[in-house]
Design an enzyme around this catalytic site. Structure first.
Site, PDB file in Angstrom:
ATOM      1  N   HIS A 183      -5.900  11.136   3.426  1.00 22.85           N
ATOM      2  CA  HIS A 183      -6.157  11.642   2.073  1.00 22.85           C
ATOM      3  C   HIS A 183      -7.483  11.115   1.548  1.00 22.85           C
ATOM      4  CE1 HIS A 183      -4.830   7.880   0.048  1.00 22.85           C
ATOM      5  NE2 HIS A 183      -3.785   7.878   0.870  1.00 22.85           N
ATOM      6  N   ASP A 240      -8.478  10.428  -1.684  1.00 25.27           N
ATOM      7  CA  ASP A 240      -8.568   9.578  -2.868  1.00 25.27           C
ATOM      8  C   ASP A 240      -8.131   8.157  -2.586  1.00 25.27           C
ATOM      9  OD1 ASP A 240      -5.936  10.552  -2.510  1.00 25.27           O
ATOM     10  OD2 ASP A 240      -5.413  10.099  -4.580  1.00 25.27           O
ATOM     11  N   ASP A 267      -6.881   2.042   2.167  1.00 27.91           N
ATOM     12  CA  ASP A 267      -5.824   3.022   1.980  1.00 27.91           C
ATOM     13  C   ASP A 267      -6.435   4.215   1.245  1.00 27.91           C
ATOM     14  OD1 ASP A 267      -3.594   4.508   1.271  1.00 27.91           O
ATOM     15  OD2 ASP A 267      -2.859   3.052  -0.196  1.00 27.91           O
ATOM     16  N   GLU A 302      -3.683  12.360  -3.253  1.00 28.23           N
ATOM     17  CA  GLU A 302      -2.387  11.916  -2.747  1.00 28.23           C
ATOM     18  C   GLU A 302      -1.784  10.839  -3.623  1.00 28.23           C
ATOM     19  OE1 GLU A 302       0.186   9.148  -0.290  1.00 28.23           O
ATOM     20  OE2 GLU A 302      -1.706   8.773  -1.308  1.00 28.23           O
ATOM     21  N   GLU A 303      -2.614   9.904  -4.084  1.00 28.85           N
ATOM     22  CA  GLU A 303      -2.101   8.712  -4.759  1.00 28.85           C
ATOM     23  C   GLU A 303      -1.490   9.003  -6.120  1.00 28.85           C
ATOM     24  OE1 GLU A 303      -1.687   6.092  -3.268  1.00 28.85           O
ATOM     25  OE2 GLU A 303      -3.278   5.651  -1.845  1.00 28.85           O
ATOM     26  N   ASP A 344      -2.051   7.041   7.569  1.00 29.23           N
ATOM     27  CA  ASP A 344      -1.869   6.353   6.285  1.00 29.23           C
ATOM     28  C   ASP A 344      -0.894   5.183   6.367  1.00 29.23           C
ATOM     29  OD1 ASP A 344      -2.376   5.904   3.620  1.00 29.23           O
ATOM     30  OD2 ASP A 344      -1.085   7.509   2.876  1.00 29.23           O
ATOM     31  N   HIS A 389      -3.295  -0.991  -3.324  1.00 24.59           N
ATOM     32  CA  HIS A 389      -3.077  -0.665  -4.739  1.00 24.59           C
ATOM     33  C   HIS A 389      -3.329  -1.877  -5.636  1.00 24.59           C
ATOM     34  CE1 HIS A 389      -0.310   3.045  -3.783  1.00 24.59           C
ATOM     35  NE2 HIS A 389      -1.356   2.960  -2.971  1.00 24.59           N
TER      36      HIS A 389
END
Length: 486
Positions: A76, A78, A115, A145-146, A169, A457
């Site tokens: 992904h 983002d 990530d 995606e996030e 991922d 994150h």
């Protein structure tokens, strides 16, 4: 030249450094997407974007491998934008600043975006490397995606030609993922009433900070502190005792990141200011005793403020505090099927307060749909008791494990041949896009692999350098041994 250019495999790290230089938080990936499309065209590849912005790139098979089963590498575009409180950084404008720290690559004061930037870089590096051998190859890069899996939700049938999809991922080298949790957002909106603050009251800002934060799925079992829940706990213990007038409460920034900080603006009688400060200091000591093994830097700070306007009525204050304090958080149930894996969890991710309402946003995850339903029903009941409106939103399915998956078996066999040990076959308690891909491509065989990434994150995010090399070795070897199309 980037410091990362000294690392191996160099093409992958060079591409990752370029990705870091282009801002790409969720909903702001367009500049990176345009760069990738331009790069693909310059390389002479077929490239196309769909109606939601996903990118698909095709590279023909190496000579003699045209009959191999077509494979799609997927990542992904983002990244999650999180920064330390003392870091000045605009994720929509400023580049990520990666650096090497021993065995790891980290970022200065922010999330790194490994990530899923490392996965994206690996897919593009495969395209760029003409020394690799492979069958017909596609690279699928999805949007946003996030923050809701927008790209995966919008993926149309009959666009991809691949029969095998390798998702990049995952975040633990030596593990092969064959299933993941589904999820759903849950939004609770509580109406509020306000009244004037008495003249003899002083206004203070109470800050709970210094928590590690982290991924609301992959890290939910680690026993980390949730700033929203901890600050609500303090207010529940002392609001009535100290006659606290609550003016505002905010905490967390993303529903899929464990909140690191929360803030309450409140007013108390001038004669009770010292008692409030003492209670805050005692609470900090309590948290350090309870969480000190995991959260070494937790801090509770009170500071004076100028008058901030009206406070909640006692009834609104109590309903808000009791609702937030009683909302479940963390692991709800562990799986009986996938040993050592969380089955169902939720993260009280974002709390905001306006003049006439407060909003609590949670992300619920579960390996089984009924697990999600159970938590939705629990939060709905809590909202009803508090007089709040509740709304589940944006549910997405899990990826059902397939024990007979040919690509999973081939990945395991390839790993064993390369490294002389057996990888762990896992189901991950995080949301991979594979479950959504199964709707437009129900017969696609899927597996997920990746390097070791810790602290995703959160600003503590880091990727293990050696594991990237091992992941690259597995990925490229796997492409070489994909069998002929049946």
């Amino acid at each position: 030249m980037s410091e990362l250019s000294q690392l191996s495999p160099q093409p992958l790290w060079d591409i990752f450094a370029k990705i870091c230089s282009i801002p790409h938080p969720s909903y702001h990936e367009e500049a990176l997407a345009e760069y990738v499309v331009g790069w693909a065209k310059a390389q002479g590849f077929w490239v196309e974007r769909d109606q939601v912005g996903n990118i698909l790139i095709r590279k023909p098979a190496t000579a003699g491998m045209e009959n191999r089963t077509p494979v799609a590498l997927q990542a992904h575009l983002d990244m999650v934008p999180q920064k330390n409180n003392d870091t000045v950084h605009d994720f929509t404008k400023d580049p990520i600043q990666p650096y090497v720290d021993g065995e790891w690559v980290k970022a200065r004061g922010t999330t790194l975006g490994a990530d899923n930037g490392i996965g994206m870089a690996s897919a593009l590096a495969v395209l760029a490397d003409n020394s690799l051998t492979h069958g017909p190859l596609e690279v699928l890069l999805t949007m946003t995606e996030e923050s809701g899996m927008d790209g995966a939700f919008g993926l149309q049938p009959d666009w991809l030609q691949a029969d095998i999809l390798i998702n990049t991922d995952s975040e633990e080298e030596g593990e092969i993922y064959m299933g993941c949790a589904g999820g759903i957002d849950f939004i609770t909106t509580l109406p509020l009433q306000r009244e004037a603050v008495p003249a003899n009251f002083e206004t203070l800002k109470l800050t709970l900070k210094g928590l590690k934060g982290g991924h609301s799925g992959a890290d939910i079992h680690l026993g980390l502190g949730n700033a929203n829940k901890l600050l609500a706990r303090f207010l529940a213990a002392h609001a009535a005792e100290l006659d606290i007038r609550l003016i505002s409460f905010t905490g967390g920034t993303l529903r899929n990141a464990i909140p690191r900080e929360a803030f309450a603006t409140l007013a108390v009688d001038s004669h009770k200011v010292d008692a409030l400060k003492s209670a805050a200091a005692h609470f900090q000591a309590t948290l350090q005793n309870e969480l000190g093994m995991k959260e070494k830097n937790v801090t509770v700070v009170s500071e004076p403020l100028a008058h901030q306007g009206e406070a909640l009525t006692a009834d609104s204050r109590d309903r808000f505090i009791n609702l937030l304090n009683s909302t479940p958080n963390g692991v709800i149930r562990n799986s009986d099927v996938a040993k050592g894996v969380v089955e169902t969890s939720l993260n009280v991710g974002v709390v905001t307060m306006a003049q006439d309402s407060a909003e609590i946003i949670c992300l619920i995850r579960s390996l089984i749909d009924t697990g999600k339903d159970w938590v939705v029903e629990t939060l709905t009941s809590l909202g009803a008791l508090a007089g709040a409106k509740t709304a589940p939103k944006g549910g997405y399915p899990g990826w059902q494990p397939d024990a007979d998956s040919p690509i999973m078996a081939l990945t395991r066999k390839t790993y064993e041949a390369l490294f002389g040990k057996t990888p762990n076959i896992q189901v991950i308690h995080a949301g991979l896009e594979c479950g959504l891909f199964k709707k437009p491509y129900p017969n696609m065989d899927m597996v997920s692999i990746g390097p070791t990434i810790t602290g995703p994150h959160s600003p503590d995010e880091q990727v293990h350098i050696e594991s990237v090399g091992l992941y690259w070795k597995l990925l490229t070897a796997l492409l070489n041994v994909v069998p002929e199309k049946a």
